[in-house]
Design an enzyme around this catalytic site. Structure first.
Site, mmCIF file in Angstrom:
data_model
loop_
_atom_site.group_PDB
_atom_site.id
_atom_site.type_symbol
_atom_site.label_atom_id
_atom_site.label_comp_id
_atom_site.label_asym_id
_atom_site.label_seq_id
_atom_site.Cartn_x
_atom_site.Cartn_y
_atom_site.Cartn_z
ATOM 1 N N GLY A 93 10.709 -2.336 -31.327
ATOM 2 C CA GLY A 93 11.926 -2.254 -30.523
ATOM 3 C C GLY A 93 11.939 -3.167 -29.319
ATOM 4 O O GLY A 93 12.741 -2.987 -28.406
ATOM 5 N N GLN A 94 11.034 -4.167 -29.297
ATOM 6 C CA GLN A 94 10.992 -5.085 -28.150
ATOM 7 C C GLN A 94 12.212 -5.995 -28.164
ATOM 8 O O GLN A 94 12.449 -6.705 -29.144
ATOM 9 C CB GLN A 94 9.707 -5.934 -28.196
ATOM 10 C CG GLN A 94 9.581 -6.863 -26.990
ATOM 11 C CD GLN A 94 8.270 -7.653 -26.987
ATOM 12 O OE1 GLN A 94 7.440 -7.505 -27.873
ATOM 13 N NE2 GLN A 94 8.110 -8.503 -25.986
ATOM 14 N N HIS A 100 6.278 -6.572 -21.124
ATOM 15 C CA HIS A 100 6.687 -5.671 -20.043
ATOM 16 C C HIS A 100 6.189 -4.264 -20.317
ATOM 17 O O HIS A 100 6.205 -3.788 -21.445
ATOM 18 C CB HIS A 100 8.195 -5.685 -19.818
ATOM 19 C CG HIS A 100 9.024 -5.557 -21.061
ATOM 20 N ND1 HIS A 100 9.176 -6.594 -21.955
ATOM 21 C CD2 HIS A 100 9.753 -4.536 -21.552
ATOM 22 C CE1 HIS A 100 9.962 -6.207 -22.939
ATOM 23 N NE2 HIS A 100 10.319 -4.956 -22.737
ATOM 24 N N HIS A 102 6.853 -0.414 -19.443
ATOM 25 C CA HIS A 102 7.833 0.530 -18.912
ATOM 26 C C HIS A 102 7.096 1.667 -18.202
ATOM 27 O O HIS A 102 6.173 2.258 -18.776
ATOM 28 C CB HIS A 102 8.652 1.169 -20.042
ATOM 29 C CG HIS A 102 9.532 0.230 -20.819
ATOM 30 N ND1 HIS A 102 10.889 0.150 -20.633
ATOM 31 C CD2 HIS A 102 9.242 -0.657 -21.807
ATOM 32 C CE1 HIS A 102 11.405 -0.734 -21.476
ATOM 33 N NE2 HIS A 102 10.424 -1.244 -22.204
HETATM 34 P P1 AMP Z 1 12.326 -3.538 -24.499
HETATM 35 O O1 AMP Z 1 13.331 -2.888 -25.404
HETATM 36 O O2 AMP Z 1 11.023 -2.796 -24.467
HETATM 37 O O3 AMP Z 1 12.181 -5.022 -24.788
HETATM 38 O O4 AMP Z 1 12.884 -3.360 -23.030
HETATM 39 C C1 AMP Z 1 13.712 -4.296 -22.401
HETATM 40 C C2 AMP Z 1 14.256 -3.593 -21.191
HETATM 41 O O5 AMP Z 1 14.764 -4.558 -20.296
HETATM 42 C C3 AMP Z 1 15.403 -2.619 -21.512
HETATM 43 O O6 AMP Z 1 15.041 -1.317 -21.086
HETATM 44 C C4 AMP Z 1 16.572 -3.189 -20.713
HETATM 45 O O7 AMP Z 1 17.397 -2.189 -20.166
HETATM 46 C C5 AMP Z 1 15.852 -3.996 -19.636
HETATM 47 N N1 AMP Z 1 16.618 -5.097 -19.065
HETATM 48 C C6 AMP Z 1 17.290 -6.067 -19.718
HETATM 49 N N2 AMP Z 1 17.854 -6.927 -18.854
HETATM 50 C C7 AMP Z 1 17.518 -6.500 -17.615
HETATM 51 C C8 AMP Z 1 17.796 -6.953 -16.286
HETATM 52 N N3 AMP Z 1 18.535 -8.050 -16.066
HETATM 53 N N4 AMP Z 1 17.291 -6.274 -15.247
HETATM 54 C C9 AMP Z 1 16.541 -5.170 -15.452
HETATM 55 N N5 AMP Z 1 16.235 -4.680 -16.671
HETATM 56 C C10 AMP Z 1 16.731 -5.327 -17.742
#
Ligand code: AMP
Length: 116
Positions: A93-94, A100, A102
């Site tokens: 789900g990345q 990153h 969480h």
């Molecule tokens: P993932 O699904 O683990 O790749 O997580 C990506 C995360 O990045 C998601 O939870 C999004 O809500 C977050 N995200 C995407 N764009 C931004 C942004 N500009 N600022 C802060 N968080 C973001």
């Protein structure tokens, strides 16, 4: 590695609600929080994912966990607990191709892990 939204945040080209920064790491609030506390901890080095990290990145990835722990303590969610999550690749789900971690907390969280 292609440009992406997190590299733009690191370069301060787009705004973010930054809660921690040093020479190697940045932490900021997730724009679509899934919990009362939802922070992303990222390396400034462009590491795409756990799949592509090199052995030399182990210290920096370890430091991501220490910083997440310290942020959890500073936001007073340490005692009740929290969740640390790294998604890897498509099936994990990345969405953003920049590693990153969480940090999720501030409420009791469900697992909700199931095949789509
Ligand atoms: P993932 O699904 O683990 O790749 O997580 C990506 C995360 O990045 C998601 O939870 C999004 O809500 C977050 N995200 C995407 N764009 C931004 C942004 N500009 N600022 C802060 N968080 C973001």
């Amino acid at each position: 590695m292609q440009d992406n939204i997190f590299l733009k945040i690191i370069r301060k080209e787009i705004p973010a609600d930054i809660v921690y920064e040093d020479a190697e790491l940045l932490a900021f609030r997730d724009i679509h929080p899934l919990a009362p506390v939802h922070i992303l901890v990222i390396p400034k080095k462009p590491i795409e994912s756990i799949t592509t990290m090199e052995p030399e990145d182990a210290l920096i990835v370890g430091k991501m966990f220490l910083v997440a722990r310290d942020i959890a303590r500073d936001l007073n969610i340490s005692e009740k607990g929290y969740k640390l999550l790294i998604r890897v690749g498509h099936d994990g789900g990345q969405e953003v191709p920049h590693l990153h971690l969480h940090l999720l907390g501030g409420a009791r969280l469900t697992e909700n892990i199931h095949p789509i």
